[in-house]
Design an enzyme around this catalytic site. Structure first.
Site, PDB file in Angstrom:
ATOM      1  N   TRP A  23       0.846  -1.216   0.000  1.00 37.79           N
ATOM      2  CA  TRP A  23       0.000   0.000   0.000  1.00 37.79           C
ATOM      3  C   TRP A  23       0.866   1.245   0.000  1.00 37.79           C
ATOM      4  O   TRP A  23       0.534   2.248  -0.628  1.00 37.79           O
ATOM      5  CB  TRP A  23      -0.956  -0.031   1.184  1.00 37.79           C
ATOM      6  N   ASP A  24       1.974   1.188   0.709  1.00 30.85           N
ATOM      7  CA  ASP A  24       2.898   2.324   0.696  1.00 30.85           C
ATOM      8  C   ASP A  24       3.419   2.589  -0.712  1.00 30.85           C
ATOM      9  O   ASP A  24       3.494   3.734  -1.150  1.00 30.85           O
ATOM     10  CB  ASP A  24       4.110   2.027   1.594  1.00 30.85           C
TER      11      ASP A  24
END
Lengths: 410, 410
Positions: free
Chosen positions: B163-164
């Site tokens: 997600w980062d």
């Protein structure tokens, strides 16, 4: 839909996930994205989940807010129309192989201002997809329970096609970077983004490649623990699993307070001669002792109590949800402004639809748009972008070179 | 380093992964990215892996090709300098909380052309990080061996902070989209990108949210199999694990041929009354029977033989590597033009360094640049962007408001 890119026209010749995602992000920012497909649908037109009526829920989510032109891409004439649309548009996102019918150099002969982004498999031209580059990246052999034997542990694949989605977002960025360069210099260019490079390059950018080389070996198995910090899943008294992460002194203090572990942690600090609040290092190195303490505390309280305490203390945590739970979660979905009301999806199935991930306090977000029916915009786009007359288009349709909306054919 | 964004100056006030990644991608395309940090280093300055000398291999990979300005961000004067740098630059990437010292509206009072991208936790202001939004997304409870009991299976966290990295790439895109809007309208704007929205929104864009709602429940466990297609890990006679994926008719035929399973597959088709080449559907629905066939064939050959046959047939496959293997792999790293020679890393440790994921046949890629030492460019940037004299800068340094390179302090 925001209007940040409303001056842009883009052609997308795409399949599967990464390439359509790049177009989706542009479309959700207002760009006029025309997806060109073979008239029977591209390779991804029937990707699971399929509805009982034969509509792909994958396709209709990855192609929201785009237009669809359907051509007979097995015919020279259909391919010529596609190439002409690309040249007239000047911006291309594709994952067609280098040797296919839309090579940049050929298109650029008549359209030197063309900016194209081409997603490849591996940099050397070998085929790849998310699951295969993931196998090469090293991540699957680090994933899974800590207690699995390091040498015998099987690979665990990511269910999320993460490399596809990173690549998709990166290609949307690359397209705008190339466009900015063209605005400044007047020159087009080709940009090639290999999915495999995104995987191995992200592993390197994360510091993991340097880490393995510095160690001279692989990292120990961590299970669900966060590398180099305090964080893991815990199980409450009522059997709820939740993730807790404390990467800053503030998060650490909040977490200790919420678990009611001030005394227990102090005792452990005294025993070990460390100050856990001072750095990630001590919290990570002594994680097993800490995890035991925290799990004992978690097991004494129901999740609702724990969550209230963690929230009040300002800790960072989240309950694990099944995807079906997540899909119906009020905070995540129903009451989240990321989602708007269901548009008229090709499937006929109604459900919340995403807007752009970026939200702009200064602009109304507008309602999410549906994916097109295959071929829905063939006539409109051929008329507007290529200047074909309705008679010319009708003849192309009669001859099977152009197809119109498949709304009523499924 | 390419020059696509060489006309851009960006300020990044960042920590951890997503926000530095957005700046990294811009820097690798030629933008002048100044990272402003607290003079003792930001919250991510000591992120694992640390070298014995105390240099973070994570930081030095996520901050390649950037400049570093170190200020006392606990002081009003240091914060004012940071704000002035942002206003003079007009482009900001940050993951500072909404209520921190660099609010967009305040900065925009004196700099209406400011375009800022702010990475948040959840859209409602709650804290989050990759591992906690992942817990909410539903993916961890779908990950792991197929044979685990659906209801009792523990969550399996992704080791990759996917997600980062998706958020980082998306924010680089959003910044350029906002900038394009400013170029057209003269107006700045704020863009907020919640990490949590990227997670739940990606799950939706992938079609998975629609799928779960359409099913009215969760998907069955698949282990390492690919959803809706033919693909899984197999084990060769000599104990090598590899992933095979066949999503197109061409890939399917190549895979069957490489495994020498023409007869076996035909027999199964006759027994089941299906044509496996015709669609993913039959290959997926009957995957267990197919997997058994393919695993029996895999077990009869060493991996080198299998790989040669798969490559010759044009199949899509990849051997699982440990990360240490991947880091030293000639094809992936050493001979891959994505990587360039080691620059003078702050750690002093030498290893291949990434270039931009996009490669441009028309431009020389140049050598990768190192991350800065903390504060290495404080004097240069304060002089150039704020017009401070060397005397003024010297006084700020004397008073501890500005710090210079930490090269010799570790």
């Amino acid at each position: 839909m925001y209007d940040l890119l409303s001056d842009l026209k883009i052609v997308e010749v795409s399949s599967f996930v990464a390439s359509p995602t790049a177009g989706l992000y542009c479309a959700q920012m207002g760009a006029d994205v025309v997806r060109i497909d073979h008239k029977a649908g591209g390779l991804d037109y029937d990707r699971y989940m399929m509805t009982r009526e034969g509509r792909s829920l994958s396709w209709e989510n990855l192609n929201r807010a785009k237009k669809s032109v359907a051509l007979d891409l097995n015919s020279g004439e259909g391919r010529d129309l596609a190439a002409e649309l690309v040249r007239k548009t000047g911006l291309l996102i594709t994952n067609l192989p280098l040797g296919s019918f839309l090579p940049h150099d050929k298109l650029a002969e008549q359209c030197p201002e063309l900016v194209s982004v081409r997603i490849m498999g591996w940099h050397d031209g070998r085929q790849a997809m998310d699951f295969t580059v993931n196998a090469a990246s090293g991540y699957p052999l680090m994933t899974g329970p800590q207690e699995w034997d390091q040498d015998a542990a099987p690979p665990v694949n990511q269910v999320l096609p993460a490399w596809d989605f990173i690549t998709g977002a990166y290609c949307a960025f690359a397209l705008l970077a190339g466009l900015r360069h063209r605005d400044r210099t007047g020159r087009g260019l080709e940009m090639r983004v290999p999915l495999g490079d995104v995987a191995i390059g992200t592993m390197a950018n994360a510091g993991a490649m340097a880490e393995m080389l510095y160690r001279g070996g692989d990292r120990e198995r961590l299970g669900n623990a966060i590398w180099g910090a305090f964080g893991r899943d815990f199980l409450s008294k009522d059997g709820k699993r939740f993730m807790v992460a404390a990467l800053t002194p503030k998060q650490w203090k909040a977490t200790v307070a919420a678990f009611g572990l001030g005394t227990g942690v102090s005792a452990l600090e005294a025993e070990l001669g460390v100050d856990f609040a001072a750095s990630d290092h001590h919290r990570f190195v002594n994680r097993q002792r800490l995890f035991d303490l925290f799990q004992q505390a978690a097991a004494r309280l129901d999740y609702a109590d724990l969550a209230a305490r963690l929230a009040a203390a300002g800790a960072t945590f989240e309950r694990y949800r099944t995807m079906y739970e997540a899909a119906r979660d009020p905070v995540l979905v129903t009451d989240n402004p990321l989602f708007g009301p269901s548009p008229a999806n090709p499937s006929g199935f109604a459900y919340p639809a995403t807007r752009s991930f970026a939200n702009l306090p200064s602009q109304p977000a507008g309602d999410p748009q549906p994916a097109p029916y295959l071929g829905e915009h063939s006539e409109e786009v051929l008329a507007e972008r290529l200047g074909l007359s309705s008679g010319e288009i009708a003849r192309l349709i009669d001859r099977g070179i152009v197809a119109t909306s498949d709304k009523d054919t499924k």
